[in-house]
Design a protein around this motif. Sequence first.
Motif, PDB file in Angstrom:
ATOM      1  N   LEU A   1      -1.052 -11.353 -15.497  1.00 24.32           N
ATOM      2  CA  LEU A   1       0.377 -11.070 -15.709  1.00 24.32           C
ATOM      3  C   LEU A   1       1.003 -10.493 -14.442  1.00 24.32           C
ATOM      4  O   LEU A   1       0.341  -9.780 -13.687  1.00 24.32           O
ATOM      5  CB  LEU A   1       0.558 -10.046 -16.830  1.00 24.32           C
ATOM      6  N   ASN A   2       2.289 -10.783 -14.242  1.00 28.05           N
ATOM      7  CA  ASN A   2       2.973 -10.183 -13.087  1.00 28.05           C
ATOM      8  C   ASN A   2       3.512  -8.800 -13.467  1.00 28.05           C
ATOM      9  O   ASN A   2       3.642  -8.483 -14.657  1.00 28.05           O
ATOM     10  CB  ASN A   2       4.069 -11.111 -12.560  1.00 28.05           C
ATOM     11  N   LYS A   3       3.830  -8.009 -12.446  1.00 33.61           N
ATOM     12  CA  LYS A   3       4.304  -6.649 -12.716  1.00 33.61           C
ATOM     13  C   LYS A   3       5.187  -6.180 -11.549  1.00 33.61           C
ATOM     14  O   LYS A   3       4.751  -6.233 -10.394  1.00 33.61           O
ATOM     15  CB  LYS A   3       3.090  -5.727 -12.857  1.00 33.61           C
ATOM     16  N   PRO A   4       6.410  -5.711 -11.853  1.00 33.49           N
ATOM     17  CA  PRO A   4       7.251  -5.213 -10.756  1.00 33.49           C
ATOM     18  C   PRO A   4       6.811  -3.827 -10.309  1.00 33.49           C
ATOM     19  O   PRO A   4       6.271  -3.056 -11.113  1.00 33.49           O
ATOM     20  CB  PRO A   4       8.645  -5.145 -11.402  1.00 33.49           C
ATOM     21  N   PHE A   5       7.003  -3.524  -9.054  1.00 32.12           N
ATOM     22  CA  PHE A   5       6.724  -2.169  -8.573  1.00 32.12           C
ATOM     23  C   PHE A   5       7.574  -1.887  -7.334  1.00 32.12           C
ATOM     24  O   PHE A   5       8.186  -2.797  -6.771  1.00 32.12           O
ATOM     25  CB  PHE A   5       5.227  -1.950  -8.295  1.00 32.12           C
ATOM     26  N   ILE A   6       7.607  -0.605  -6.950  1.00 29.78           N
ATOM     27  CA  ILE A   6       8.364  -0.238  -5.747  1.00 29.78           C
ATOM     28  C   ILE A   6       7.378  -0.105  -4.601  1.00 29.78           C
ATOM     29  O   ILE A   6       6.512   0.785  -4.610  1.00 29.78           O
ATOM     30  CB  ILE A   6       9.151   1.071  -5.968  1.00 29.78           C
ATOM     31  N   ALA A   7       7.494  -1.005  -3.635  1.00 29.03           N
ATOM     32  CA  ALA A   7       6.599  -0.986  -2.471  1.00 29.03           C
ATOM     33  C   ALA A   7       7.189  -0.052  -1.423  1.00 29.03           C
ATOM     34  O   ALA A   7       8.402  -0.080  -1.183  1.00 29.03           O
ATOM     35  CB  ALA A   7       6.444  -2.386  -1.902  1.00 29.03           C
ATOM     36  N   THR A   8       6.328   0.742  -0.822  1.00 27.29           N
ATOM     37  CA  THR A   8       6.823   1.664   0.214  1.00 27.29           C
ATOM     38  C   THR A   8       6.110   1.457   1.559  1.00 27.29           C
ATOM     39  O   THR A   8       6.323   2.212   2.486  1.00 27.29           O
ATOM     40  CB  THR A   8       6.658   3.141  -0.224  1.00 27.29           C
ATOM     41  N   THR A   9       5.262   0.430   1.634  1.00 22.37           N
ATOM     42  CA  THR A   9       4.609   0.105   2.906  1.00 22.37           C
ATOM     43  C   THR A   9       4.668  -1.407   3.111  1.00 22.37           C
ATOM     44  O   THR A   9       4.745  -2.170   2.135  1.00 22.37           O
ATOM     45  CB  THR A   9       3.110   0.516   2.902  1.00 22.37           C
ATOM     46  N   PRO A  10       4.596  -1.857   4.388  1.00 26.37           N
ATOM     47  CA  PRO A  10       4.583  -3.300   4.642  1.00 26.37           C
ATOM     48  C   PRO A  10       3.420  -3.996   3.918  1.00 26.37           C
ATOM     49  O   PRO A  10       3.583  -5.107   3.407  1.00 26.37           O
ATOM     50  CB  PRO A  10       4.403  -3.390   6.163  1.00 26.37           C
ATOM     51  N   GLU A  11       2.282  -3.322   3.852  1.00 20.23           N
ATOM     52  CA  GLU A  11       1.103  -3.928   3.194  1.00 20.23           C
ATOM     53  C   GLU A  11       1.404  -4.194   1.716  1.00 20.23           C
ATOM     54  O   GLU A  11       1.041  -5.228   1.173  1.00 20.23           O
ATOM     55  CB  GLU A  11      -0.122  -2.997   3.299  1.00 20.23           C
ATOM     56  N   GLU A  12       2.074  -3.225   1.082  1.00 19.64           N
ATOM     57  CA  GLU A  12       2.400  -3.422  -0.343  1.00 19.64           C
ATOM     58  C   GLU A  12       3.391  -4.574  -0.520  1.00 19.64           C
ATOM     59  O   GLU A  12       3.302  -5.334  -1.473  1.00 19.64           O
ATOM     60  CB  GLU A  12       2.984  -2.123  -0.923  1.00 19.64           C
ATOM     61  N   ILE A  13       4.348  -4.670   0.412  1.00 17.26           N
ATOM     62  CA  ILE A  13       5.322  -5.777   0.308  1.00 17.26           C
ATOM     63  C   ILE A  13       4.588  -7.108   0.434  1.00 17.26           C
ATOM     64  O   ILE A  13       4.808  -8.036  -0.351  1.00 17.26           O
ATOM     65  CB  ILE A  13       6.415  -5.657   1.399  1.00 17.26           C
ATOM     66  N   LEU A  14       3.683  -7.189   1.405  1.00 14.27           N
ATOM     67  CA  LEU A  14       2.949  -8.447   1.603  1.00 14.27           C
ATOM     68  C   LEU A  14       2.054  -8.769   0.410  1.00 14.27           C
ATOM     69  O   LEU A  14       1.867  -9.938   0.067  1.00 14.27           O
ATOM     70  CB  LEU A  14       2.097  -8.367   2.868  1.00 14.27           C
ATOM     71  N   SER A  15       1.530  -7.719  -0.237  1.00 14.94           N
ATOM     72  CA  SER A  15       0.656  -7.976  -1.393  1.00 14.94           C
ATOM     73  C   SER A  15       1.438  -8.621  -2.542  1.00 14.94           C
ATOM     74  O   SER A  15       0.858  -9.240  -3.424  1.00 14.94           O
ATOM     75  CB  SER A  15       0.009  -6.667  -1.873  1.00 14.94           C
TER      76      SER A  15
END
Length: 444
Positions: free
Chosen positions: A141-155
């Motif tokens: 399943l997909n899940k929204p989240f708030i990314a606070t690092t470039p690595e998280e955005i890329l993930s």
Amino acid sequence: MSVKSSEKLLRIMRDTALCNRCGSCAGLSEGQIVFADREGKYLPVINHALDEDLAERIYQVCSGKGVDFPLLNRYIFADEGHFHPYMGTYRQIGIAWSNHPEIRRAGSSGGILSHLLIYLLEKKEVDGVVVLGMSKEKPWLNKPFIATTPEEILSAAQSKYTISSVNEILPQIARFQGKLAYTGLPGQVQSIRLLQQRQHPFVRNVRYVVGPFYGNILHFSSIVSLLKSYSVTDYRSIRKLEFRSGEWPGATRIELDSGKVIQLKKFHANYLIPFHICKSSLYCIDFTNEFTDLSGGDAWAPAYEERGKGFSLIITRSVPGDAIFREMVEKNEISFIPLSPEEAIRMHSHGYDFKKRGAFIRIQFRKWMGRKVPEYGLQSGRFPVSRWIMEAVISLLFFILSSRPARWLSEKIPPESLGRVFEAARTFWKKSTAGIKKRKLIQP
Ligand SMILES: Cc1cc2nc3c(=O)[nH]c(=O)nc-3n(C[C@H](O)[C@H](O)[C@H](O)COP(=O)(O)OP(=O)(O)OC[C@H]3O[C@@H](n4cnc5c(N)ncnc54)[C@H](O)[C@@H]3O)c2cc1C
């Protein structure tokens, strides 16, 4: 007697053709509305009776009831920039790709959306970014989240083609200390814009809104069905699910606990669309995510498709969206080849035909059946009889193919074979719509 807001809201929430699962109702309801059965119909349900005031506030920003396009457009863009009836307000249109190979590779097409979000974060224009990743607990399943690092955005890069309800995250957005960029599909973006229009405190820190183009979204049954075609009966054995894995245009790739890997080319996986399409996609008229600051799709043209690597078609719309994009081009962060609207439309002629002609005809069909339809503050132009007949055939096909027996039958045929048929149909559709004209399509 006027109908209560809670009843109007319930009517939308129960109708899979109207509710686009933007998630705002759940996000605004303080736990009174939740999504049930995410692996099934994925519809919101009410836990406790809703207070009428809250129901009214939610109903006002529910994009499933439709959104007044001309009004919202005026609110966001103040009649500045160019306007095209297919694409909405725009400043620049063109082919773009990230000049950072690792971002380009991670993205769905040119990696532009992820790169722009990373750039905003690194420049401290924002402190966090709302993105859609995959759930750690339930990796199917997909899940929204708030990314606070470039690595998280890329993930969280790459398109997710099963239903998402990003705006469930509204309470987290409200609590976030700092400025935010937001990513979402058209229905989700429309609802965020309606909240901004009402100066709702939950979205006071959202500074940038970006998002992908949107043809359609699929029920989770598409994944279950694909697995069954390969004799896998338990979707809970999914360890990793990607929809655009590998070099552009990429592939649906499913990794199972057993180590087995199922992989199907993007163009072949498209065969799942008529069998599992979420009905609300059929009544959505927004192909290019018209209310974003910047939106992006795949640069579907043989010249680019043959090269692989990843090419996006980008539309900048607002002053801030355009400014940040220009800055990235000037700094050689991204490459950009400008296109005219006509050239861009040719690339996605089938998509525009589906949304700017087909959707209006499908809405009319639904009205004739006495069913509620989304209201967009627009009237379609006149289409030739042949287009109405074509739509009747397409609608009949969707109706038949989304039935249980048809889905069952599809699981008995190798996905690669069905995929080849679907790929040929898409090429034919693109060719037959290549000359679509831009005028007299929509009237405010
Ligand atoms: C459901 C869906 C349908 C699409 N249909 C078309 C189409 O018909 N034609 C076309 O040209 N392009 C379509 N796209 C867009 C295309 O697949 C790429 O997303 C687009 O080219 C941008 O690529 P990118 O490399 O710049 O984005 P990336 O760098 O990969 O970033 C994508 C961003 O979008 C977010 N995101 C991904 N999926 C979702 C989702 N389901 N809901 C909300 N946010 C999401 C991710 O979190 C990420 O931040 C669709 C995308 C989706 C999600």
